[in-house]
Motif scaffolding. Sequence first.
Motif, mmCIF file in Angstrom:
data_model
loop_
_atom_site.group_PDB
_atom_site.id
_atom_site.type_symbol
_atom_site.label_atom_id
_atom_site.label_comp_id
_atom_site.label_asym_id
_atom_site.label_seq_id
_atom_site.Cartn_x
_atom_site.Cartn_y
_atom_site.Cartn_z
ATOM 1 N N GLN A 188 9.254 -6.355 5.952
ATOM 2 C CA GLN A 188 10.346 -5.778 5.186
ATOM 3 C C GLN A 188 10.146 -4.289 4.917
ATOM 4 O O GLN A 188 11.085 -3.591 4.534
ATOM 5 N N GLY A 189 8.942 -3.816 5.102
ATOM 6 C CA GLY A 189 8.674 -2.390 4.955
ATOM 7 C C GLY A 189 8.055 -2.024 3.622
ATOM 8 O O GLY A 189 8.224 -2.726 2.621
ATOM 9 N N THR A 190 7.339 -0.917 3.620
ATOM 10 C CA THR A 190 6.781 -0.343 2.409
ATOM 11 C C THR A 190 7.031 1.169 2.446
ATOM 12 O O THR A 190 6.837 1.810 3.484
ATOM 13 N N GLN A 191 7.487 1.707 1.321
ATOM 14 C CA GLN A 191 7.917 3.107 1.289
ATOM 15 C C GLN A 191 6.736 4.049 1.086
ATOM 16 O O GLN A 191 5.887 3.825 0.207
ATOM 17 N N VAL A 192 6.698 5.092 1.893
ATOM 18 C CA VAL A 192 5.719 6.161 1.741
ATOM 19 C C VAL A 192 6.483 7.452 1.495
ATOM 20 O O VAL A 192 7.360 7.820 2.282
ATOM 21 N N THR A 193 6.157 8.122 0.391
ATOM 22 C CA THR A 193 6.814 9.371 0.044
ATOM 23 C C THR A 193 5.757 10.451 -0.150
ATOM 24 O O THR A 193 4.841 10.281 -0.957
ATOM 25 N N VAL A 194 5.878 11.529 0.605
ATOM 26 C CA VAL A 194 4.922 12.630 0.527
ATOM 27 C C VAL A 194 5.652 13.875 0.035
ATOM 28 O O VAL A 194 6.617 14.324 0.655
ATOM 29 N N SER A 195 5.185 14.411 -1.074
ATOM 30 C CA SER A 195 5.818 15.605 -1.640
ATOM 31 C C SER A 195 5.013 16.844 -1.266
ATOM 32 O O SER A 195 3.781 16.829 -1.262
ATOM 33 N N SER A 196 5.737 17.899 -0.960
ATOM 34 C CA SER A 196 5.063 19.132 -0.535
ATOM 35 C C SER A 196 4.853 20.079 -1.704
ATOM 36 O O SER A 196 5.350 19.859 -2.796
ATOM 37 N N GLY A 246 0.777 -1.230 0.000
ATOM 38 C CA GLY A 246 0.000 0.000 0.000
ATOM 39 C C GLY A 246 0.804 1.274 0.000
ATOM 40 O O GLY A 246 0.237 2.367 -0.086
ATOM 41 N N GLY A 247 2.116 1.171 0.106
ATOM 42 C CA GLY A 247 2.927 2.379 0.070
ATOM 43 C C GLY A 247 2.922 3.007 -1.306
ATOM 44 O O GLY A 247 2.431 2.436 -2.274
ATOM 45 N N GLY A 248 3.479 4.206 -1.392
ATOM 46 C CA GLY A 248 3.551 4.896 -2.676
ATOM 47 C C GLY A 248 3.894 6.348 -2.487
ATOM 48 O O GLY A 248 4.319 6.767 -1.411
ATOM 49 N N SER A 249 3.709 7.101 -3.560
ATOM 50 C CA SER A 249 3.994 8.537 -3.543
ATOM 51 C C SER A 249 2.693 9.314 -3.621
ATOM 52 O O SER A 249 1.803 8.976 -4.402
ATOM 53 N N VAL A 250 2.604 10.368 -2.825
ATOM 54 C CA VAL A 250 1.387 11.173 -2.775
ATOM 55 C C VAL A 250 1.764 12.609 -2.444
ATOM 56 O O VAL A 250 2.807 12.851 -1.826
ATOM 57 N N GLN A 251 0.929 13.518 -2.833
ATOM 58 C CA GLN A 251 1.171 14.917 -2.490
ATOM 59 C C GLN A 251 0.682 15.200 -1.078
ATOM 60 O O GLN A 251 -0.207 14.514 -0.561
ATOM 61 N N ALA A 252 1.253 16.219 -0.491
ATOM 62 C CA ALA A 252 0.833 16.624 0.844
ATOM 63 C C ALA A 252 -0.676 16.867 0.864
ATOM 64 O O ALA A 252 -1.232 17.447 -0.077
#
Length: 123
Positions: free
Chosen positions: A115-123, A8-14
């Motif tokens: 093992q983890g899932t990456q979450v990246t939030v861009s501002s 369920g991790g991924g990249s999303v905007q603030a």
Amino acid sequence: QVQLVESGGGSVQAGGSLRLSCSPSGYLYKRACMAWFRQAPGKEREAVAAITSDGSTGYADSVKGRFTISKDNAKNTLSLQMNNLKAEDTAMYYCAVGDGSRCGLDGDWYNYWGQGTQVTVSS
């Protein structure tokens, strides 16, 4: 032996939302405590939220009111609903399971880790 697989991790905007899931396999403690932790680059691991076998929850102050931990007892699936995400939420998120003798936001109380899932939030 317990294996934990996060998704369920991924990249999303603030301001956006993500939902993480954790699917355990193998034997689970009858009164297992389950939790989410996270670790950002260059920082120590920190607790995010925990849930007891009877559904009581606890949250880090930084995520209170924005994140919700839940579990499906029938499927033994753990979830983390993350709303109003901020750039400082960017991290690798880990699912953890403990035997339930103690339950909360201390990583030492957990025996198994995913093992983890990456979450990246861009501002």
